[in-house]
Design a protein around this motif. Structure first.
Motif, PDB file in Angstrom:
ATOM      1  N   THR A  60       0.841  -1.196   0.000  1.00  0.00           N
ATOM      2  CA  THR A  60       0.000   0.000   0.000  1.00  0.00           C
ATOM      3  C   THR A  60       0.875   1.245   0.000  1.00  0.00           C
ATOM      4  O   THR A  60       1.967   1.250   0.587  1.00  0.00           O
ATOM      5  N   THR A  62       0.311   5.785  -0.186  1.00  0.00           N
ATOM      6  CA  THR A  62      -0.506   6.958  -0.466  1.00  0.00           C
ATOM      7  C   THR A  62       0.390   7.969  -1.169  1.00  0.00           C
ATOM      8  O   THR A  62       1.518   8.219  -0.731  1.00  0.00           O
ATOM      9  N   ASN A 149      -4.460   6.917  -2.499  1.00  0.00           N
ATOM     10  CA  ASN A 149      -3.898   5.665  -1.976  1.00  0.00           C
ATOM     11  C   ASN A 149      -4.163   4.559  -2.985  1.00  0.00           C
ATOM     12  O   ASN A 149      -5.278   4.440  -3.500  1.00  0.00           O
TER      13      ASN A 149
ATOM     14  N   THR B  62     -10.732   5.353   2.723  1.00  0.00           N
ATOM     15  CA  THR B  62      -9.908   6.344   3.388  1.00  0.00           C
ATOM     16  C   THR B  62     -10.791   7.057   4.405  1.00  0.00           C
ATOM     17  O   THR B  62     -11.909   7.449   4.092  1.00  0.00           O
ATOM     18  N   GLY B 100      -2.426   3.119   5.299  1.00  0.00           N
ATOM     19  CA  GLY B 100      -1.729   4.249   4.676  1.00  0.00           C
ATOM     20  C   GLY B 100      -2.081   5.535   5.406  1.00  0.00           C
ATOM     21  O   GLY B 100      -3.243   5.917   5.473  1.00  0.00           O
ATOM     22  N   VAL B 102      -1.676   9.680   6.049  1.00  0.00           N
ATOM     23  CA  VAL B 102      -1.239  11.005   5.603  1.00  0.00           C
ATOM     24  C   VAL B 102      -1.347  11.921   6.817  1.00  0.00           C
ATOM     25  O   VAL B 102      -2.444  12.154   7.333  1.00  0.00           O
ATOM     26  N   ASN B 149      -5.956   5.557   5.259  1.00  0.00           N
ATOM     27  CA  ASN B 149      -6.534   4.570   4.349  1.00  0.00           C
ATOM     28  C   ASN B 149      -6.276   3.183   4.919  1.00  0.00           C
ATOM     29  O   ASN B 149      -5.163   2.866   5.359  1.00  0.00           O
TER      30      ASN B 149
END
Lengths: 341, 341
Positions: A60, A62, A149, B62, B100, B102, B149
């Motif tokens: 995975t 992003t 992602n 997400t 994931g 951010v 995510n």
């Protein structure tokens, strides 16, 4: 649904992520059209996939790259290439990709369309299928255009193990020039122009990797030197496997424009992100053969043997410079180029 | 790596997403510690998984919920629950999750730790394994704290098909009270307080779903009514399967506080997101049996038969109100509550 999106003029608003009719329209009229395939057409929250193998690889990532469009690619193609590469580097054949979008309110649908089409094309060229997705919208100023992602799934139809501990004396092969992606993105970001235009090397490496796999060479492990550049990958390996690494600067392919851009900006090409390169550790006796196989592939014509695994209780990465000196290859701790992928 | 993160005082900076030493420290000292398992310990960009089944289910989402911490949960537990549910609703047994992140520059490491611990606990309770992940950092003002995510993978160890077209006369079962998640988040966001505290219903439904699967009842399909509430799910079904849906308001469980909050705010509980509820379409002859099975599970004690599939060439969702009137259940086109999941 009778209302049509105006893909030229409309912008994203919060309703496109709210689970109602506007979101359904966006999915119907943009995503499903571009990513068309039988599995996505199941229209379920989960995609059901049939597999022939008993082992799969999953990765995975992003993507938050800025700017979204850059010389040689965009966030859409990058989000496919990067994840395809991470899965393929395990030795698996990449089959499926999921997509999760976070879009900032006000983002132009025309740009979104460009990105989605770019993803669809990159997926098609790489031979992978986009099987399920998710869209969220955040208020203006709470995101930055689009974050993507992607999660990739591959199957092991050939039984390889590329998570082997390297041996002292193993060779390190690099598939081509380094630094192009980082310099291309930075030149766009800072509006720099150089004598010759540098474009990102963003590419799906699964075809090249399959050729390497089928060569019969004893490959210990492979990785793509993205964030942090080849310096980060080599230091990670040294740290993870408890070995030393020695590389030879004169063998590392660097485009002259990348070299001068780096000198100008005080950067080291070894620390700069790549998006279409790989590093492989191969048993010494197979190194020349693997190199020859790689050079037949358009994405690795400049493949080079750049170094070897050494015994070093400090797990250092060292380099012989082009002038014959010797220095350590630092694992940078701060950021050199943020938002590069 | 000798430098220690100060998980109480430090904040995230761009270096934590740059692929260098700071990122490696964060992964080592926080993620790997919390998500500890053999697969993650492979330290590769792709996780290699062994599977016993020939069919898998994959789902991605997400999470951009605001605020990150809310009554009854946080973005971490939600990101596990939501994806576990999407995979489990296909009939598969959920096994693996990818993560994931951010993260916005300046985000406190103490909050990140809370979120990561919450994910780890939710994954453990749901019996799923976090196998690989990715961390990106964006500049201050280009994100909003944390977006997460998760992509989930499940295997079909029992051969079910819950993507069947419903028949006219099939019953619709709802697993419990609706609207709690949306109202809990909104009350926190807007600093509202009600007579009794409403907490999110965020929960992993895979245990409940396994019991339903093993009941032998003829389940056509299931879905979790998240964004857009049960109104969106029912309208999606009507549209997707080309049928009508009729529901009975008096059978739909709504907490009195949620009901009054909705009246106060001009919202309809049918449109409000849930994060621990499911809707199932079941063959009429099995509906009572399925309901009895569900009510034995702590997450579905208030399960109710709320409606049925009808013949309707317009594919409308209609409702008999508590007062005996009849109205359409609208599929809202705008957003009612943005950033709810």
């Amino acid at each position: 649904m009778s209302i049509k999106l105006n893909l030229k003029k409309d912008t994203i608003d919060l309703s496109h992520g709210a689970g109602g009719k506007a979101m359904a329209m966006l999915i119907d009229q943009l995503f499903r059209k571009c990513f068309d395939n039988d599995i996505l057409a199941q229209q379920s929250d989960a995609a059901v996939l049939s597999l022939s193998a008993k082992r799969i690889a999953v990765s995975t990532d992003t993507y938050v790259i800025s700017p979204l469009f850059f010389p040689g690619g965009d966030i859409g193609s990058l989000a496919i290439h990067g994840t395809v590469n991470d899965v393929a580097l395990s030795g698996a054949t990449v089959r499926y990709i999921t997509v999760g979008l976070v879009i900032e309110e006000g983002f132009p649908l025309s740009d979104l369309k460009r990105i989605v089409e770019s993803m669809a094309l990159a997926a098609k060229l790489a031979g992978v299928c986009i099987v399920t997705g998710d869209t969220k919208v955040v208020e203006r100023g709470k995101g930055d255009g689009v974050f993507i992602n992607t999660t990739g799934i591959g199957v092991f139809d050939v039984d390889v193990n590329w998570q082997q501990r390297p041996q002292i004396g193993d060779k390190i092969i690099l598939s081509g020039q380094i630094g192009n992606h980082g310099v291309a993105v930075m030149s766009k970001r800072q509006n720099l122009s150089f004598d010759s235009k540098i474009v990102s090397d963003s590419a799906a490496l699964n075809g090249l990797i399959a050729q390497m796999r089928d060569s019969g060479c004893l490959i210990r492990t492979m990785r793509d030197p993205t964030r942090g550049g080849i310096a980060a990958t080599l230091n990670e390996w040294a740290h993870q496997f408890g070995v030393g690494v020695h590389i030879d600067e004169s063998n590392i392919p660097v485009h002259p424009t990348v070299q001068s851009a780096c000198e100008l900006l005080g950067l080291d090409p070894l620390n700069i992100a790549n998006e279409g390169k790989l590093l492989a550790i191969v048993a010494a006796q197979d190194a020349e053969k693997l190199l020859a196989v790689m050079r037949q592939h358009p994405l690795a014509e400049q493949a080079a043997m750049v170094g070897e695994i050494t015994e070093d209780r400090n797990h250092f990465v060292s380099l012989t410079t082009s002038f014959g000196g010797r220095r350590m290859v630092q694992w940078i701790s701060g950021e050199q180029l943020p938002r590069i992928c």
